[in-house]
Write a protein that holds these residues in place. Structure first.
Motif, PDB file in Angstrom:
ATOM      1  N   HIS A  99     -17.514  24.016  25.721  1.00 16.07           N
ATOM      2  CA  HIS A  99     -17.265  25.431  25.483  1.00 16.07           C
ATOM      3  C   HIS A  99     -15.979  25.589  24.671  1.00 16.07           C
ATOM      4  N   MET A 100     -15.375  26.755  24.725  1.00 18.71           N
ATOM      5  CA  MET A 100     -14.122  26.995  24.003  1.00 18.71           C
ATOM      6  C   MET A 100     -12.946  26.673  24.922  1.00 18.71           C
ATOM      7  N   HIS A 101     -12.213  25.615  24.591  1.00 20.52           N
ATOM      8  CA  HIS A 101     -11.038  25.259  25.368  1.00 20.52           C
ATOM      9  C   HIS A 101      -9.944  26.293  25.107  1.00 20.52           C
ATOM     10  N   MET A 102      -9.215  26.674  26.174  1.00 20.10           N
ATOM     11  CA  MET A 102      -8.172  27.697  26.045  1.00 20.10           C
ATOM     12  C   MET A 102      -6.851  27.202  26.636  1.00 20.10           C
ATOM     13  N   ASP A 103      -5.748  27.616  25.979  1.00 20.68           N
ATOM     14  CA  ASP A 103      -4.400  27.219  26.392  1.00 20.68           C
ATOM     15  C   ASP A 103      -3.557  28.442  26.699  1.00 20.68           C
ATOM     16  N   MET A 104      -2.679  28.316  27.692  1.00 18.76           N
ATOM     17  CA  MET A 104      -1.789  29.415  28.074  1.00 18.76           C
ATOM     18  C   MET A 104      -0.491  28.836  28.611  1.00 18.76           C
ATOM     19  N   ALA A 105       0.518  29.685  28.827  1.00 22.32           N
ATOM     20  CA  ALA A 105       1.824  29.200  29.281  1.00 22.32           C
ATOM     21  C   ALA A 105       2.437  30.185  30.269  1.00 22.32           C
ATOM     22  N   PHE A 106       3.249  29.640  31.186  1.00 18.15           N
ATOM     23  CA  PHE A 106       4.011  30.451  32.141  1.00 18.15           C
ATOM     24  C   PHE A 106       5.477  30.020  32.096  1.00 18.15           C
ATOM     25  N   ILE A 107       6.352  31.013  32.095  1.00 12.70           N
ATOM     26  CA  ILE A 107       7.796  30.802  32.123  1.00 12.70           C
ATOM     27  C   ILE A 107       8.389  31.828  33.086  1.00 12.70           C
ATOM     28  N   HIS A 108       9.687  31.749  33.331  1.00 10.94           N
ATOM     29  CA  HIS A 108      10.314  32.758  34.193  1.00 10.94           C
ATOM     30  C   HIS A 108      11.056  33.806  33.375  1.00 10.94           C
ATOM     31  N   ILE A 109      12.043  33.393  32.598  1.00 14.84           N
ATOM     32  CA  ILE A 109      12.842  34.341  31.810  1.00 14.84           C
ATOM     33  C   ILE A 109      12.082  34.685  30.533  1.00 14.84           C
ATOM     34  N   ALA A 112       6.493  28.157  18.256  1.00 14.06           N
ATOM     35  CA  ALA A 112       5.762  26.973  18.711  1.00 14.06           C
ATOM     36  C   ALA A 112       4.504  27.368  19.468  1.00 14.06           C
ATOM     37  N   LEU A 113       4.598  28.423  20.301  1.00 18.90           N
ATOM     38  CA  LEU A 113       3.427  28.897  21.040  1.00 18.90           C
ATOM     39  C   LEU A 113       2.316  29.335  20.090  1.00 18.90           C
ATOM     40  N   VAL A 114       2.688  30.079  19.057  1.00 20.31           N
ATOM     41  CA  VAL A 114       1.708  30.574  18.096  1.00 20.31           C
ATOM     42  C   VAL A 114       1.080  29.413  17.330  1.00 20.31           C
ATOM     43  N   GLU A 115       1.917  28.486  16.870  1.00 15.21           N
ATOM     44  CA  GLU A 115       1.414  27.368  16.071  1.00 15.21           C
ATOM     45  C   GLU A 115       0.484  26.460  16.872  1.00 15.21           C
ATOM     46  N   GLU A 116       0.682  26.402  18.200  1.00 12.25           N
ATOM     47  CA  GLU A 116      -0.174  25.552  19.035  1.00 12.25           C
ATOM     48  C   GLU A 116      -1.313  26.332  19.679  1.00 12.25           C
ATOM     49  N   ASN A 117      -1.561  27.551  19.168  1.00 13.85           N
ATOM     50  CA  ASN A 117      -2.723  28.353  19.583  1.00 13.85           C
ATOM     51  C   ASN A 117      -2.718  28.705  21.074  1.00 13.85           C
ATOM     52  N   ILE A 118      -1.545  28.995  21.613  1.00 12.57           N
ATOM     53  CA  ILE A 118      -1.459  29.511  22.980  1.00 12.57           C
ATOM     54  C   ILE A 118      -1.947  30.959  22.963  1.00 12.57           C
ATOM     55  N   LEU A 119      -2.826  31.298  23.900  1.00 11.42           N
ATOM     56  CA  LEU A 119      -3.436  32.627  23.897  1.00 11.42           C
ATOM     57  C   LEU A 119      -2.555  33.677  24.559  1.00 11.42           C
ATOM     58  N   PHE A 120      -1.854  33.283  25.623  1.00 12.67           N
ATOM     59  CA  PHE A 120      -0.911  34.213  26.241  1.00 12.67           C
ATOM     60  C   PHE A 120       0.201  33.430  26.933  1.00 12.67           C
ATOM     61  N   VAL A 121       1.348  34.085  27.061  1.00 12.63           N
ATOM     62  CA  VAL A 121       2.453  33.564  27.854  1.00 12.63           C
ATOM     63  C   VAL A 121       2.837  34.658  28.828  1.00 12.63           C
ATOM     64  N   SER A 122       3.086  34.295  30.087  1.00 13.32           N
ATOM     65  CA  SER A 122       3.435  35.296  31.087  1.00 13.32           C
ATOM     66  C   SER A 122       4.697  34.854  31.819  1.00 13.32           C
ATOM     67  N   ILE A 182      -5.480  47.607  38.368  1.00 12.25           N
ATOM     68  CA  ILE A 182      -4.618  48.487  37.566  1.00 12.25           C
ATOM     69  C   ILE A 182      -4.428  47.881  36.175  1.00 12.25           C
ATOM     70  N   ASP A 183      -4.483  48.725  35.138  1.00  4.30           N
ATOM     71  CA  ASP A 183      -4.252  48.309  33.745  1.00  4.30           C
ATOM     72  C   ASP A 183      -5.122  47.116  33.356  1.00  4.30           C
ATOM     73  N   GLU A 184      -6.382  47.169  33.723  1.00 10.28           N
ATOM     74  CA  GLU A 184      -7.280  46.075  33.367  1.00 10.28           C
ATOM     75  C   GLU A 184      -7.533  46.071  31.865  1.00 10.28           C
ATOM     76  N   MET A 185      -7.477  44.890  31.253  1.00  7.97           N
ATOM     77  CA  MET A 185      -7.669  44.804  29.811  1.00  7.97           C
ATOM     78  C   MET A 185      -8.166  43.414  29.427  1.00  7.97           C
ATOM     79  N   MET A 186      -9.009  43.373  28.421  1.00 10.40           N
ATOM     80  CA  MET A 186      -9.460  42.095  27.870  1.00 10.40           C
ATOM     81  C   MET A 186      -8.459  41.675  26.802  1.00 10.40           C
ATOM     82  N   ILE A 187      -7.900  40.495  26.953  1.00 16.53           N
ATOM     83  CA  ILE A 187      -6.895  40.041  25.985  1.00 16.53           C
ATOM     84  C   ILE A 187      -7.409  38.901  25.103  1.00 16.53           C
ATOM     85  N   VAL A 188      -8.510  38.265  25.511  1.00 15.56           N
ATOM     86  CA  VAL A 188      -9.096  37.175  24.718  1.00 15.56           C
ATOM     87  C   VAL A 188     -10.608  37.318  24.762  1.00 15.56           C
TER      88      VAL A 188
END
Length: 558
Positions: free
Chosen positions: A421-431, A463-473, A545-551
């Motif tokens: 299928h379509m492999h997807m990448d994402m990231a999590f950080i604190h600050i 770097a996130l954009v260039e490596e095709n990260i879909l979202f960072v939270s 609350i605030d449900e939305m399709m992002i990808v």
């Protein structure tokens, strides 16, 4: 003028005595407050059994008083039972242990431990023999309890017990708080605090014991379910304390009239409600799980947010915020605890990369697929700025972290291309990243405080954009919970930048009645779709609350 130590007859000058006392206090502070990592890592190897338990008390005003027994015989749990609440006294639990093959015929093995003001055997005898008759030989074992300081009673057997027997104690620990729990396999927290005096009862110092040798902890395998779905719950800014904690700006202040708010119980009740209703496949703790300044024993706070996941067999991953290591444990020590707990996929990451907690979590395709469907990048955003004069506020991701991220992403591309299928990448950080400050007019949710991103931009967004990260939270800013779309120079959507929205009552709320909340990311691998939404702790608690399709179709959707 001289000061006489009466019991020893030793004379010291006032200045000498003062210097000696200062050295002793500094030594006490070094020994007690940082809490040696030995109290939090495995303290045994298979085959060790506990043969005795006691408490040793010492006084800082007596230079000849010591809180340490012979280390060749006794192991000390490096946690002051007073939690540092008094500078004049300290107390520590000690226990003896031996290899089973080294036990002598005269040795006894501890098979039970209780904390009580009265002999547990007499209490049992009274219950079983209400007329008060003298117990017969068959009942005499009920009276075979040995008293130790602090209300500890132990039962020992001279028979040799193998270390995996259910009755034999193989380790002892100390935890704190009226709401204390222990998620480790085969550990049991005693429900009565240590009874040395009012100070140990105030700190709610509790004994936790392990019976037998626990199983080897294996990291769980994450996998897309048979419906091609996967759900992540992001728990941001729990701010848990040692003890029940203090509520900050709770909304409402009293859910039930007359019911005072206790921060940690209310936070964890919210967490457990969502675990049961949403049934996430993975929980990501995105930093500030521990409210450092109110966590004199961070281990007790950590155990509280892990226990609901272990009880429900839900995997979890954690990264750190700026408050996690402000208590008695540093990042390395906290991560060592998390790595050793059931259902944790947390990892310290490479030693040669700045920070603790730079790692990936792979979610495999459904059924027996050996290919990754999702890759989750988790990175340590550190704490406070190392250069306050030039860049005030918070720290930033370092060049070797970005290099690690890029090289890891690129090394995985060939494998990921093999996924059906379509492999997807994402990231999590604190600050949050500096780009969270840029109002693109494409955002949804609450933006109630200025994003406290670092003043220096390290280029991680590129770097996130260039490596095709879909979202960072991220987390950190408690009353921001928006998702914002980042676009390139041609107005093409790049990736989504989201906030988790704070969920803990031990952290600030404020800003006009902000209700605690939790963010979710729901993946549907068939159409390559990601939907995100939030759930509230109070008010409309059943709705998304605030449900939305992002990808959609594996691509960022505007």
């Amino acid at each position: 003028m001289t000061r006489r130590i009466v019991r020893t007859g030793v004379q010291l000058s006032s200045v000498g005595f003062l210097i000696f006392l200062i050295i002793l206090l500094l030594d006490k502070q070094f020994r007690v407050l940082p809490n040696s990592i030995h109290g939090h890592l495995p303290t045994h190897h298979p085959g060790l059994v506990v043969t005795d338990v006691t408490i040793v008390t010492c006084s800082s005003v007596n230079p000849f008083s010591s809180c340490t027994l012979d280390p060749s015989v006794w192991y000390r749990v490096d946690k002051d039972l007073y939690l540092g609440n008094t500078w004049t006294s300290s107390a520590y639990v000690h226990f003896q242990r031996k290899r089973e093959e080294e036990l002598l015929e005269t040795d006894k093995v501890v098979v039970d431990l209780r904390v009580s003001r009265f002999n547990p055997g007499l209490l049992n005898s009274k219950i079983n023999n209400p007329r008060g008759d003298v117990p017969n030989a068959a009942d005499s074992s009920e009276l075979d309890w040995e008293s130790r300081p602090g209300g500890i009673w132990i039962r020992r057997s001279s028979e040799l017990h193998v270390s995996d027997a259910k009755t034999t104690l193989t380790s002892v620990d100390v935890l704190f708080g009226a709401d204390v729990v222990d998620p480790r396999p085969q550990w049991e927290v005693k429900d009565t605090p240590v009874l040395l005096n009012s100070l140990t009862e105030l700190a709610e110092a509790r004994i936790s014991v392990r019976r037998g040798v626990p199983p080897v902890i294996k990291k769980p395998e994450l996998r897309i379910n048979d419906n091609e779905r996967f759900k992540i719950m992001q728990a941001a800014d729990l701010h848990l304390s040692t003890g029940t904690g203090h509520c900050r700006e709770p909304v409402p202040e009293e859910r039930v009239p007359g019911e005072a708010c206790e921060a940690d119980p209310r936070t964890l009740e919210f967490v457990e409600k969502l675990l049961d209703e949403e049934k996430p496949d993975l929980v990501v703790f995105s930093g500030d799980e521990v409210n450092g300044e109110t966590s004199k024993d961070a281990q007790s706070a950590i155990f509280k947010f892990v226990k609901p996941l272990v009880d429900r067999k839900i995997p979890y991953a954690a990264i750190f915020g700026n408050h996690d290591d402000e208590g008695n444990l540093n990042r390395e020590e906290i991560m060592a605890i998390l790595e050793g707990l059931p259902y944790s996929v947390s990892s310290a990451g490479p030693d040669d990369v700045d920070g603790v907690g730079n790692y990936i979590v792979e979610v495999m395709g459904r059924s027996n697929s050996y290919h990754s469907a999702l890759t989750i990048y988790l990175l340590d955003t550190h704490s406070y700025s190392p250069d306050e004069r030039q860049f005030r506020g918070y720290d930033w991701l370092k060049p070797n972290q970005i290099k690690w991220f890029r090289s890891t992403s690129q090394s995985l591309k060939k494998k990921h291309d093999q996924y059906t299928h379509m492999h997807m990448d994402m990231a999590f950080i604190h600050i949050p990243l500096p780009e969270y400050r840029e109002d693109t007019n494409s955002w949804k949710g609450n933006w109630l405080e200025p994003p406290t991103a670092p003043g220096f931009n390290s280029g991680f967004m590129d770097a996130l954009v260039e490596e095709n990260i879909l979202f960072v939270s991220c987390g950190h800013d408690h009353v921001n919970d928006y998702c914002m779309l980042n676009r390139d120079m041609n107005d093409k959507p790049n990736l989504w930048m989201c906030y988790g929205g704070a969920s803990g009552f031990g952290g600030y709320g404020g800003y006009g009645g902000y209700v605690r909340r939790m963010r979710f990311f729901e993946f549907d691998m068939g159409p390559g779709r990601i939907v995100t939404y939030k759930r509230l702790e109070y008010g409309d608690t059943e709705s998304r609350i605030d449900e939305m399709m992002i990808v959609d179709a594996g691509q960022v959707r505007a």
